[in-house]
Design an enzyme around this catalytic site. Structure first.
Site, mmCIF file in Angstrom:
data_model
loop_
_atom_site.group_PDB
_atom_site.id
_atom_site.type_symbol
_atom_site.label_atom_id
_atom_site.label_comp_id
_atom_site.label_asym_id
_atom_site.label_seq_id
_atom_site.Cartn_x
_atom_site.Cartn_y
_atom_site.Cartn_z
ATOM 1 N N ASP A 43 0.227 -0.615 0.016
ATOM 2 C CA ASP A 43 0.166 0.405 0.098
ATOM 3 C C ASP A 43 0.540 1.415 0.157
ATOM 4 O OD1 ASP A 43 1.066 -0.225 2.826
ATOM 5 O OD2 ASP A 43 -0.806 -1.168 3.249
ATOM 6 N N ASP A 45 1.401 5.152 1.420
ATOM 7 C CA ASP A 45 1.206 6.273 2.156
ATOM 8 C C ASP A 45 1.697 7.186 1.696
ATOM 9 O OD1 ASP A 45 0.801 4.656 4.385
ATOM 10 O OD2 ASP A 45 2.742 3.922 4.733
ATOM 11 N N ASP A 129 10.215 6.129 12.913
ATOM 12 C CA ASP A 129 10.564 4.554 13.649
ATOM 13 C C ASP A 129 11.883 4.299 13.126
ATOM 14 O OD1 ASP A 129 9.860 3.751 11.868
ATOM 15 O OD2 ASP A 129 8.283 2.072 13.153
HETATM 16 P P1 ATP Z 1 3.871 -1.694 5.633
HETATM 17 O O1 ATP Z 1 4.136 -2.353 4.586
HETATM 18 O O2 ATP Z 1 3.578 -3.063 6.638
HETATM 19 O O3 ATP Z 1 2.669 -0.828 5.062
HETATM 20 P P2 ATP Z 1 5.215 0.723 6.944
HETATM 21 O O4 ATP Z 1 5.818 1.119 7.519
HETATM 22 O O5 ATP Z 1 3.949 1.151 5.645
HETATM 23 O O6 ATP Z 1 5.087 -0.654 6.091
HETATM 24 P P3 ATP Z 1 2.578 2.029 8.025
HETATM 25 O O7 ATP Z 1 1.910 1.282 9.634
HETATM 26 O O8 ATP Z 1 1.787 1.556 6.730
HETATM 27 O O9 ATP Z 1 4.642 0.293 7.987
HETATM 28 O O10 ATP Z 1 3.589 3.553 8.974
HETATM 29 C C1 ATP Z 1 3.840 3.839 8.009
HETATM 30 C C2 ATP Z 1 4.683 4.599 8.355
HETATM 31 O O11 ATP Z 1 4.810 5.214 9.168
HETATM 32 C C3 ATP Z 1 6.434 3.689 8.819
HETATM 33 O O12 ATP Z 1 7.068 3.551 7.901
HETATM 34 C C4 ATP Z 1 6.871 5.480 9.598
HETATM 35 O O13 ATP Z 1 8.046 6.319 8.917
HETATM 36 C C5 ATP Z 1 5.483 5.613 10.626
HETATM 37 N N1 ATP Z 1 4.944 4.886 11.695
HETATM 38 C C6 ATP Z 1 4.320 3.800 11.429
HETATM 39 N N2 ATP Z 1 3.957 3.254 12.676
HETATM 40 C C7 ATP Z 1 5.063 4.020 13.815
HETATM 41 C C8 ATP Z 1 5.379 3.976 15.124
HETATM 42 N N3 ATP Z 1 4.756 3.440 15.869
HETATM 43 N N4 ATP Z 1 6.601 5.186 15.246
HETATM 44 C C9 ATP Z 1 7.117 5.630 14.367
HETATM 45 N N5 ATP Z 1 6.727 5.902 13.393
HETATM 46 C C10 ATP Z 1 6.015 5.051 12.817
HETATM 47 MG MG MG Z 2 2.382 1.538 5.052
#
Ligand code: ATP
Ligand code: MG
Length: 403
Positions: A43, A45, A129
């Site tokens: 997905d 963001d 993070d």
């Molecule tokens: P995925 O591919 O599983 O979606 P993702 O890294 O994109 O992995 P998301 O939960 O969609 O995970 O979060 C998007 C972004 O938001 C992360 O890449 C990170 O930069 C930030 N993020 C998400 N959760 C946290 C957190 N608990 N603390 C700090 N930053 C976060």
């Molecule tokens: Mg994501």
């Protein structure tokens, strides 16, 4: 590093529109990381300088909705895909003791309870993070920004490195422990030394994370096409016993080998687009060996009763305690399990009824995978073809909640 992202045109379009309205906007998070690793992102963001209300104004002709209490952001609906558009945030101010929720009165001082203060793009990178999650890509001008200065390098070397002081970052939000280990599992990354030490020392803080967030994370792990690798990373790092204690205590049980083989095959099929991801199917996999024994030892009449079905539902639930997947998913998993013995039948009437059963698609998928690991019939594919009906109804009824 080779970076030629194949970004879907509607994503670049959204970013271009925000930029044209005078805001900064970038692709962020997992999608940028996945492109750099030459994987297809699941997905997208987007991060922007526009506030949620401003984003809504820019896209007033589209389907957009402001969601979230702890973290307000905009959902942009494109067909059945949801694109998250969040406003640049900065590290929140600490909350006074009186403002803390009761359950976590003695939580570490650094723990974050709200996360809604807007900031600059640089501040937004710093509140993220891990370095590999803090890359910003502008697809309109084809520019990649690595504000922590280490994201690209860490992706290249496969390193999970907390941004800032690792101990503080895990105390701020213990769900980051889980997020770090997900990166280890799904990409085979290694934890950087200080991050690894802080993670081990903070691991019990996960007990303070809210139940709803943990349940949501469990569903994401179960759906993830690298889910079995993630569970392994959780187990190897001593985290699984806090996250899924039942699965952890069964880890060396002889059933687990078969369960892991089924999950591995299921995930391979999701990655190849041969079957869709499904929570209920994943739930049924964990309960399969025990359920098969229960069903085999019960009388046929008993198996058909509602009471027996409820026992199977309880059996499925027991693997995930203290978390509670939805009743709907548990019910669908039990149905999948109860249909399994019929795939061994040579009675054309039983076979026919099975193919017409509303639970055929998932049940067939589980039986197909089992048959490919521990074969029970040679003519499986001839007798039980994939369910095209399911595919049609899937297309027609896209918004229906999937189990
Ligand atoms: P995925 O591919 O599983 O979606 P993702 O890294 O994109 O992995 P998301 O939960 O969609 O995970 O979060 C998007 C972004 O938001 C992360 O890449 C990170 O930069 C930030 N993020 C998400 N959760 C946290 C957190 N608990 N603390 C700090 N930053 C976060
Ligand atoms: Mg994501």
């Amino acid at each position: 590093m080779n970076f030629q992202p194949q970004i879907a045109p509607h994503i670049t379009g959204i970013i271009a529109e925000l930029q044209a309205a005078g805001y900064e906007a970038y692709l962020v998070g997992g999608a940028v990381r996945d492109f750099l690793l030459q994987r297809q992102p699941k997905d997208y963001d987007i991060s922007t300088s526009a506030t949620p209300e401003e984003v809504k104004k820019v896209f007033r002709k589209n389907r957009v909705m402001i969601i979230g209490r702890r973290f307000r952001l905009v959902h942009f609906y494109h067909g059945n895909e949801i694109i998250e558009i969040s406003t640049f945030r900065k590290k929140p101010e600490p909350v006074s003791a009186a403002e803390r929720p009761k359950k976590v009165q003695d939580a570490p001082e650094n723990m974050i309870f709200r996360d809604n203060e807007f900031g600059t793009v640089q501040e937004d990178a710093e509140r993220r993070d891990f370095t590999v999650n803090a890359l910003f890509y502008d697809p309109v001008n084809d520019k990649l920004f690595d504000f922590t200065g280490m994201g690209v390098e860490d992706i290249k070397n496969g390193i999970v490195r907390a941004i800032g002081v690792p101990k503080v970052r895990f105390e701020e939000d213990p769900v980051r422990i889980l997020r770090a280990l997900k990166l280890v599992g799904q990409y085979g990354f290694t934890l950087e030394k200080e991050t690894a030490e802080a993670l081990q020392n903070s691991i019990e803080l996960i007990k303070l994370a809210s139940e709803s967030r943990i349940t949501l994370e469990m569903e994401k792990v179960l759906k993830n096409p690298y889910g079995e690798k993630i569970l392994e990373a959780f187990h190897n790092n001593g985290f699984l016993k806090y996250f899924m204690p039942e699965i952890d205590s069964h880890w060396d049980h002889e059933d687990m080998e078969f369960i892991r083989d089924i999950l591995t095959k299921r995930n391979e099929r999701i990655r190849n687009g041969e079957y869709r991801e499904s929570i209920s199917l994943a739930l049924s996999v964990f309960a399969y060996p025990s359920a098969a024994r229960w069903i085999a030892s019960a009388k046929k009449k008993t198996v058909q009763t509602k009471a027996f079905r409820m026992e199977i539902e309880d059996l499925v639930s027991s693997f995930f305690l203290p978390q509670h997947p939805t009743r709907r998913a548990i019910g669908a998993a039990a149905r999948t399990l109860l249909l399994q013995p019929e795939f061994a039948s040579n009675d054309p009437k039983v076979q026919d009824d099975l193919k017409r059963h509303p639970g055929y698609a998932h049940a067939r998928e589980l039986a197909f995978i089992r048959n490919s690991i521990r074969p029970f019939r040679e003519d499986f594919e001839e007798v039980f073809p994939p369910s095209h009906k399911e595919y049609r109804s899937h297309k027609r009824n896209r918004k229906r909640k999937r189990t």
